[in-house]
Scaffold this motif. Sequence first.
Motif, PDB file in Angstrom:
ATOM      1  N   ASP A 109       0.857  -1.190   0.000  1.00 55.46           N
ATOM      2  CA  ASP A 109       0.000   0.000   0.000  1.00 55.46           C
ATOM      3  C   ASP A 109       0.892   1.240   0.000  1.00 55.46           C
ATOM      4  O   ASP A 109       0.964   1.999   0.973  1.00 55.46           O
ATOM      5  CB  ASP A 109      -0.923  -0.028   1.218  1.00 55.46           C
ATOM      6  N   PRO A 111       2.623   4.386  -2.925  1.00 51.65           N
ATOM      7  CA  PRO A 111       2.433   4.969  -4.255  1.00 51.65           C
ATOM      8  C   PRO A 111       3.205   4.200  -5.322  1.00 51.65           C
ATOM      9  O   PRO A 111       4.292   3.667  -5.071  1.00 51.65           O
ATOM     10  CB  PRO A 111       2.984   6.395  -4.092  1.00 51.65           C
ATOM     11  N   LEU A 117       1.464   4.923 -13.156  1.00 50.87           N
ATOM     12  CA  LEU A 117       0.029   5.200 -13.186  1.00 50.87           C
ATOM     13  C   LEU A 117      -0.405   5.673 -14.569  1.00 50.87           C
ATOM     14  O   LEU A 117      -1.411   5.202 -15.106  1.00 50.87           O
ATOM     15  CB  LEU A 117      -0.335   6.249 -12.129  1.00 50.87           C
ATOM     16  N   ARG A 130      -5.965  10.152  -8.719  1.00 43.31           N
ATOM     17  CA  ARG A 130      -5.303  11.364  -8.229  1.00 43.31           C
ATOM     18  C   ARG A 130      -6.186  12.183  -7.301  1.00 43.31           C
ATOM     19  O   ARG A 130      -5.735  13.185  -6.761  1.00 43.31           O
ATOM     20  CB  ARG A 130      -4.889  12.220  -9.425  1.00 43.31           C
ATOM     21  N   GLY A 133      -7.939   9.325  -1.438  1.00 41.51           N
ATOM     22  CA  GLY A 133      -8.054   7.930  -1.064  1.00 41.51           C
ATOM     23  C   GLY A 133      -9.255   7.684  -0.187  1.00 41.51           C
ATOM     24  O   GLY A 133      -9.954   8.605   0.216  1.00 41.51           O
ATOM     25  N   CYS A 139      -3.529   3.933  -0.920  1.00 39.56           N
ATOM     26  CA  CYS A 139      -3.033   4.554  -2.148  1.00 39.56           C
ATOM     27  C   CYS A 139      -3.921   4.109  -3.305  1.00 39.56           C
ATOM     28  O   CYS A 139      -3.894   2.946  -3.706  1.00 39.56           O
ATOM     29  CB  CYS A 139      -1.585   4.139  -2.401  1.00 39.56           C
ATOM     30  N   ARG A 140      -4.698   5.038  -3.834  1.00 43.30           N
ATOM     31  CA  ARG A 140      -5.632   4.694  -4.900  1.00 43.30           C
ATOM     32  C   ARG A 140      -4.913   4.180  -6.147  1.00 43.30           C
ATOM     33  O   ARG A 140      -5.432   3.302  -6.845  1.00 43.30           O
ATOM     34  CB  ARG A 140      -6.483   5.911  -5.269  1.00 43.30           C
ATOM     35  N   ASP A 141      -3.766   4.762  -6.470  1.00 42.43           N
ATOM     36  CA  ASP A 141      -3.076   4.322  -7.682  1.00 42.43           C
ATOM     37  C   ASP A 141      -2.652   2.859  -7.564  1.00 42.43           C
ATOM     38  O   ASP A 141      -2.769   2.077  -8.525  1.00 42.43           O
ATOM     39  CB  ASP A 141      -1.883   5.223  -7.994  1.00 42.43           C
ATOM     40  N   ARG A 142      -2.216   2.456  -6.375  1.00 46.95           N
ATOM     41  CA  ARG A 142      -1.800   1.062  -6.186  1.00 46.95           C
ATOM     42  C   ARG A 142      -3.011   0.130  -6.201  1.00 46.95           C
ATOM     43  O   ARG A 142      -2.931  -0.985  -6.714  1.00 46.95           O
ATOM     44  CB  ARG A 142      -1.036   0.920  -4.875  1.00 46.95           C
TER      45      ARG A 142
END
Length: 243
Positions: A109, A111, A117, A130, A133, A139-142
């Motif tokens: 969890d 970036p 991304l 971006r 969260g 981490c939204r990107d993960r």
Amino acid sequence: MIEDLLPGGAVASDVFGPDGSATLHPEEAALVARTTELRREEFTTVRACARRALAALGLPPAPVLPGVRNAPRWPEGVVGSMTHCAGYRAAALARDTDLAMIGIDAEPDLPLPGGVLESIALPRELAWARSGGFGARLCRDRLLFSAKEAVYKTWYPLLGTELDFDDADISFRHEEGPAGRPQGTFTARILRPRPGPDGRPVHTFTGRWLSDRGIIVTAITVPASRAATTVSCRPGPDRHKGG
């Protein structure tokens, strides 16, 4: 962690680090004889998870060798998926009379590295990743990356064709778990549907996700009776690191 995302009929085994008691079959050991110590440990530990899951299905231990596109080759009548990342290894299996396919993925969890991304996300997904969260710990990107890996690890063994990151448009729902643990569901809309096992196009996968102990896990399962237009993971092969 992973078993919290799986329906009845599926079994799982996971560990949060190396399994010092794990051993390899000779044909497995030959595959990692010249790799780094970390790679050998990951390869060995995730196979120990797989063999514990096989035992939970009442099956004897067996070698787990990589097939095409690194998809694990399971014993006859078994479907499953493996994953590993820093601090976590897991395997999830089922009999093919219960589930048509399983795809799991685990990620730290943290970036994503710079530029990743942008290489995996569609414009809407990029804006979502971006935008923040589900609480400070996620981490939204993960999470997006992990869900896309789970989609691929379900898609390829089921349909036998390639799927790129931009072939699946993923949206997420959040629900508060125990002790505030971030978790929820996701839906992957396949932008270039292909015929499934029954000949009808597969348009959608749905799955579940959670974050705990610094790890994000995602899971999709395809019920054996519903490997068709919409396939889903009822509540409770990796391109890069499935084996």
